[in-house]
Enzyme design. Structure first.
Site, PDB file in Angstrom:
ATOM      1  N   ILE A  18       0.883  -1.328  -0.041  1.00 21.94           N
ATOM      2  CA  ILE A  18      -0.058   0.079  -0.033  1.00 21.94           C
ATOM      3  C   ILE A  18       0.976   1.189   0.105  1.00 21.94           C
ATOM      4  O   ILE A  18       0.059   2.361  -0.052  1.00 21.94           O
ATOM      5  CB  ILE A  18      -1.001   0.048   1.237  1.00 21.94           C
ATOM      6  CG1 ILE A  18      -0.301  -0.148   2.682  1.00 21.94           C
ATOM      7  CG2 ILE A  18      -2.165  -1.061   1.000  1.00 21.94           C
ATOM      8  CD1 ILE A  18      -1.029  -0.247   3.900  1.00 21.94           C
ATOM      9  N   GLY A  19       2.179   1.142  -0.120  1.00 20.78           N
ATOM     10  CA  GLY A  19       3.053   2.419  -0.015  1.00 20.78           C
ATOM     11  C   GLY A  19       4.466   2.089  -0.134  1.00 20.78           C
ATOM     12  O   GLY A  19       4.821   0.909   0.275  1.00 20.78           O
ATOM     13  N   GLY A  21       8.622   3.831  -0.501  1.00 27.89           N
ATOM     14  CA  GLY A  21       9.487   4.964  -0.718  1.00 27.89           C
ATOM     15  C   GLY A  21      10.898   4.450  -0.899  1.00 27.89           C
ATOM     16  O   GLY A  21      11.124   3.323  -1.338  1.00 27.89           O
ATOM     17  N   SER A  24      12.019   2.083   2.224  1.00 26.22           N
ATOM     18  CA  SER A  24      10.878   1.740   2.937  1.00 26.22           C
ATOM     19  C   SER A  24       9.703   1.009   2.163  1.00 26.22           C
ATOM     20  O   SER A  24       9.593   1.475   0.875  1.00 26.22           O
ATOM     21  CB  SER A  24      10.341   2.338   4.130  1.00 26.22           C
ATOM     22  OG  SER A  24       9.977   3.353   3.723  1.00 26.22           O
ATOM     23  N   ASP A 135       5.056  17.105   9.688  1.00 20.27           N
ATOM     24  CA  ASP A 135       4.902  16.606   8.394  1.00 20.27           C
ATOM     25  C   ASP A 135       3.382  16.113   8.213  1.00 20.27           C
ATOM     26  O   ASP A 135       3.045  15.150   7.544  1.00 20.27           O
ATOM     27  CB  ASP A 135       5.775  15.372   8.103  1.00 20.27           C
ATOM     28  CG  ASP A 135       5.685  14.954   6.601  1.00 20.27           C
ATOM     29  OD1 ASP A 135       5.325  15.612   5.787  1.00 20.27           O
ATOM     30  OD2 ASP A 135       6.053  13.761   6.413  1.00 20.27           O
TER      31      ASP A 135
END
Length: 271
Positions: A18-19, A21, A24, A135
């Site tokens: 789902i994500g 980087g 990561s 953030d």
């Protein structure tokens, strides 16, 4: 043994990624131990920058261990894999706020007020503990199936020991960053969070960003100018006044989160 096999042996079954980087990735998984779906953030310690491993990651983990609030994502456990990868097991959510806005174009004021009140409650809790997020953005506001807010991603968060202490780290996303940070000045990190919340509520009720962040110098000029609301959004004056209060160019005139929490616009309609 791979990370996947180790986690599988611990009762986790991956559903989807789902994500991702640069060092990561986040995967959705079922958990036998926690009897629910979880999000597992897998950090590659080898590929991650040194300052992230030595400074930002320890801060994030220390804060996640400390916090306990209904609108902040809960960390279930940490799993070390051969000293090379760290798996952070957290609450899972249905979507993030940006996905929600893309689905509906803009969120009606009453619903925006409800969701935003949950965000303010969480940030007020953090600031009372002298923790700042730095953030806050739509992508870091998660929503459960019941559309309950869960604030996530504490990678730039830190503890502020002295209330008068200023930060100097340039962090976060430019579109949500206040002018004093864009200009490279030492800044009050709590007022940073308040500005970011102002950007978030603008996006919620209009479906668009308040400032163009494609050029930092131009962004700073735009932050000085009065906000322009799309005619089609139909944002009412009390909401505009509230947003203007949060997006004060001068941080000394920007309210503290405790003042935001009791603002008239957020109280309107409450019994």
């Amino acid at each position: 043994m791979s990370v996947n096999n180790i986690l599988k042996g611990m009762g986790y079954k991956f559903i989807a990624e789902i994500g991702e980087g640069s060092f990561s990735q986040v995967k959705l998984a079922t958990s036998q131990k926690h009897h629910c779906n979880v999000a597992i953030k897998i950090v590659d310690r080898v590929r991650a920058p040194k300052d992230f491993i030595q400074k930002f990651l320890p801060r994030e983990l220390a804060i996640l261990r400390r916090v306990n609030h209904e609108h902040i994502v809960q960390m279930h456990e940490l799993i070390e894999v051969a000293g090379k990868r760290l798996c952070i097991v957290m609450e899972a959510a249905a979507k993030d706020l940006l996905q929600k806005i893309h689905e509906v174009q803009r969120i009606p004021e009453d619903q925006s007020k409800n969701l935003f009140s949950q965000m303010v409650s969480a940030i007020n809790y953090l600031h009372q503990m002298d923790i700042v997020h730095r953030d806050l953005k739509c992508e870091n506001i998660l929503l459960t199936i019941e559309e309950q807010v869960k604030i996530t991603d504490f990678g730039f968060a830190r503890c502020v020991q002295d209330p008068s202490e200023l930060s100097q780290t340039f962090c976060g996303s430019a579109a949500y960053t206040p002018p004093e940070v864009i200009m490279g000045r030492p800044y009050d990190p709590k007022k940073y969070d308040v500005w970011s919340l102002g950007v978030i509520i603008f996006v919620m009720v209009t479906g668009s960003m308040p400032y163009d962040d494609t050029n930092l110098r131009r962004l700073h000029r735009h932050q000085r100018k009065p906000l322009v609301y799309p005619d089609a959004a139909g944002v009412q004056e009390p909401c505009q006044v509230f947003i203007h209060t949060l997006l004060q160019y001068d941080p000394s005139t920007r309210p503290a989160i405790q003042q935001v929490a009791v603002h008239q616009w957020l109280q309107m309609g409450k019994s």
